[in-house]
Motif scaffolding. Structure first.
Motif, PDB file in Angstrom:
ATOM      1  N   VAL A  40     -11.987  -0.418   5.889  1.00  0.00           N
ATOM      2  CA  VAL A  40     -13.292   0.069   5.403  1.00  0.00           C
ATOM      3  C   VAL A  40     -13.152   0.650   3.998  1.00  0.00           C
ATOM      4  CG1 VAL A  40     -15.086   1.813   5.788  1.00  0.00           C
ATOM      5  CG2 VAL A  40     -14.245   0.451   7.700  1.00  0.00           C
ATOM      6  N   LEU A  41     -12.154   1.480   3.784  1.00  0.00           N
ATOM      7  CA  LEU A  41     -11.948   2.061   2.443  1.00  0.00           C
ATOM      8  C   LEU A  41     -11.621   0.989   1.408  1.00  0.00           C
ATOM      9  CD1 LEU A  41      -9.926   5.293   3.282  1.00  0.00           C
ATOM     10  CD2 LEU A  41     -12.279   5.151   2.457  1.00  0.00           C
ATOM     11  N   GLY A  42     -10.832  -0.009   1.813  1.00  0.00           N
ATOM     12  CA  GLY A  42     -10.498  -1.098   0.890  1.00  0.00           C
ATOM     13  C   GLY A  42     -11.720  -1.881   0.465  1.00  0.00           C
ATOM     14  N   ILE A  43     -12.590  -2.199   1.436  1.00  0.00           N
ATOM     15  CA  ILE A  43     -13.821  -2.943   1.115  1.00  0.00           C
ATOM     16  C   ILE A  43     -14.716  -2.095   0.217  1.00  0.00           C
ATOM     17  CG2 ILE A  43     -15.951  -3.883   2.094  1.00  0.00           C
ATOM     18  CD1 ILE A  43     -14.213  -4.770   4.523  1.00  0.00           C
ATOM     19  N   LEU A  44     -14.882  -0.821   0.554  1.00  0.00           N
ATOM     20  CA  LEU A  44     -15.695   0.057  -0.295  1.00  0.00           C
ATOM     21  C   LEU A  44     -15.094   0.205  -1.692  1.00  0.00           C
ATOM     22  CD1 LEU A  44     -16.703   2.884   2.213  1.00  0.00           C
ATOM     23  CD2 LEU A  44     -18.202   1.165   1.186  1.00  0.00           C
ATOM     24  N   GLY A  45     -13.771   0.231  -1.757  1.00  0.00           N
ATOM     25  CA  GLY A  45     -13.099   0.337  -3.054  1.00  0.00           C
ATOM     26  C   GLY A  45     -13.396  -0.843  -3.957  1.00  0.00           C
ATOM     27  N   VAL A  46     -13.465  -2.033  -3.372  1.00  0.00           N
ATOM     28  CA  VAL A  46     -13.778  -3.230  -4.166  1.00  0.00           C
ATOM     29  C   VAL A  46     -15.255  -3.254  -4.534  1.00  0.00           C
ATOM     30  CG1 VAL A  46     -13.897  -5.754  -4.106  1.00  0.00           C
ATOM     31  CG2 VAL A  46     -11.863  -4.582  -3.245  1.00  0.00           C
ATOM     32  N   VAL A  47     -16.119  -2.940  -3.568  1.00  0.00           N
ATOM     33  CA  VAL A  47     -17.561  -2.999  -3.812  1.00  0.00           C
ATOM     34  C   VAL A  47     -17.998  -1.929  -4.814  1.00  0.00           C
ATOM     35  CG1 VAL A  47     -19.818  -2.689  -2.718  1.00  0.00           C
ATOM     36  CG2 VAL A  47     -18.071  -4.053  -1.575  1.00  0.00           C
ATOM     37  N   LEU A  48     -17.455  -0.749  -4.695  1.00  0.00           N
ATOM     38  CA  LEU A  48     -17.900   0.362  -5.540  1.00  0.00           C
ATOM     39  C   LEU A  48     -17.149   0.467  -6.863  1.00  0.00           C
ATOM     40  CD1 LEU A  48     -18.505   3.095  -2.826  1.00  0.00           C
ATOM     41  CD2 LEU A  48     -20.170   1.620  -3.956  1.00  0.00           C
ATOM     42  N   ILE A  49     -16.405  -0.552  -7.215  1.00  0.00           N
ATOM     43  CA  ILE A  49     -15.705  -0.559  -8.503  1.00  0.00           C
ATOM     44  C   ILE A  49     -16.706  -0.521  -9.651  1.00  0.00           C
ATOM     45  CG2 ILE A  49     -15.509  -3.055  -8.873  1.00  0.00           C
ATOM     46  CD1 ILE A  49     -12.724  -0.570  -9.440  1.00  0.00           C
ATOM     47  N   VAL A  50     -17.900  -1.050  -9.411  1.00  0.00           N
ATOM     48  CA  VAL A  50     -18.935  -1.104 -10.446  1.00  0.00           C
ATOM     49  C   VAL A  50     -19.370   0.299 -10.863  1.00  0.00           C
ATOM     50  CG1 VAL A  50     -21.268  -1.937 -10.949  1.00  0.00           C
ATOM     51  CG2 VAL A  50     -19.718  -3.319  -9.583  1.00  0.00           C
ATOM     52  N   VAL A  51     -19.371   1.240  -9.948  1.00  0.00           N
ATOM     53  CA  VAL A  51     -19.774   2.605 -10.286  1.00  0.00           C
ATOM     54  C   VAL A  51     -18.565   3.515 -10.507  1.00  0.00           C
ATOM     55  CG1 VAL A  51     -22.075   2.552  -9.263  1.00  0.00           C
ATOM     56  CG2 VAL A  51     -20.123   3.142  -7.843  1.00  0.00           C
ATOM     57  N   CYS A  52     -17.418   2.926 -10.718  1.00  0.00           N
ATOM     58  CA  CYS A  52     -16.181   3.606 -11.115  1.00  0.00           C
ATOM     59  C   CYS A  52     -15.577   4.524 -10.056  1.00  0.00           C
ATOM     60  CB  CYS A  52     -16.379   4.383 -12.415  1.00  0.00           C
ATOM     61  SG  CYS A  52     -16.842   3.337 -13.797  1.00  0.00           S
ATOM     62  N   VAL A  53     -16.011   4.427  -8.813  1.00  0.00           N
ATOM     63  CA  VAL A  53     -15.374   5.231  -7.764  1.00  0.00           C
ATOM     64  C   VAL A  53     -14.490   4.372  -6.877  1.00  0.00           C
ATOM     65  CG1 VAL A  53     -17.135   7.029  -7.708  1.00  0.00           C
ATOM     66  CG2 VAL A  53     -17.358   5.052  -6.214  1.00  0.00           C
ATOM     67  N   GLY A  54     -14.411   3.084  -7.164  1.00  0.00           N
ATOM     68  CA  GLY A  54     -13.597   2.174  -6.373  1.00  0.00           C
ATOM     69  C   GLY A  54     -12.155   2.606  -6.216  1.00  0.00           C
ATOM     70  N   PRO A  55     -11.460   2.943  -7.300  1.00  0.00           N
ATOM     71  CA  PRO A  55     -10.060   3.354  -7.159  1.00  0.00           C
ATOM     72  C   PRO A  55      -9.886   4.623  -6.324  1.00  0.00           C
ATOM     73  CG  PRO A  55     -10.488   2.722  -9.416  1.00  0.00           C
ATOM     74  CD  PRO A  55     -11.812   2.728  -8.715  1.00  0.00           C
ATOM     75  N   LEU A  56     -10.887   5.493  -6.329  1.00  0.00           N
ATOM     76  CA  LEU A  56     -10.793   6.703  -5.519  1.00  0.00           C
ATOM     77  C   LEU A  56     -10.803   6.386  -4.030  1.00  0.00           C
ATOM     78  CD1 LEU A  56     -13.181   9.052  -7.518  1.00  0.00           C
ATOM     79  CD2 LEU A  56     -10.691   8.953  -7.606  1.00  0.00           C
TER      80      LEU A  56
END
Length: 186
Positions: free
Chosen positions: A24-40
């Protein structure tokens, strides 16, 4: 023929919660890369994925979810890689645009101030029957402006205003902060 079902046993393997969390965190990390929180989110995905895979291997079959943990690891590493590439690229595009927008807003505010000064100058010349070569003082323009004072007009880039004669537009000391003849007639 009346067979009783076997008693419920706890021997069914359980799916690792860490493996699910990792995915779940990995998928959110990829999806939310656009708003710069993906790596977090991608970094904890990788950590959870490694811990989950280690626990699954040591469980002797009591815990499942190795594929979920692997998916979490892959999407987590992808999120981190995209963050390393995309976030600096987005910053390189956005920061100059923000600076340009701020400079444009400052210039527009300065030009609006020059417009108001010019209007006050023209009104002063008409009311006092002054010729085109006369330069009004700030006190004379303050009397025309009434609600604001000349001291209230400030260039946001620290430029200084010169009133100039009635026939000339007022000027700002910052290059590009100019009132053209078409601006003063609006």
């Amino acid at each position: 023929m009346n067979e009783t079902p076997p008693p419920f046993s706890d021997s069914q393997p359980k799916t690792s919660g860490l493996a699910i969390t990792s995915l779940v965190l990995g998928i959110l990390g990829v999806v939310l890369i656009v708003v710069c929180v993906g790596p977090l989110l991608a970094i904890p995905a990788v950590i959870c994925g490694h811990i989950a895979r280690s626990r699954i291997k040591r469980s002797g079959g009591a815990i499942t979810g190795s594929g979920l943990a692997l998916g979490g690891l892959i999407t987590g590493y992808i999120g981190i890689a995209l963050g390393v590439v995309l976030i600096p690229m987005m910053a390189a595009i956005a920061i100059p645009n923000f600076v340009k927008a701020r400079d444009t807003a400052m210039r527009n505010q300065c030009v609006n101030n020059l417009r108001q000064i010019d209007s006050a100058k023209q009104q002063w010349a008409l009311e006092n029957s002054k010729d085109a070569t006369t330069v009004p003082t700030t006190d004379e323009l303050d009397a025309v402006l009434k609600e604001v004072k000349m001291a209230d007009f400030k260039c946001l880039k620290q430029g200084t205003y010169t009133i100039n004669p009635v026939s000339e537009n007022p000027t700002c000391s910052i290059p590009g902060h100019t009132l053209s003849h078409t601006d003063s007639s609006q």
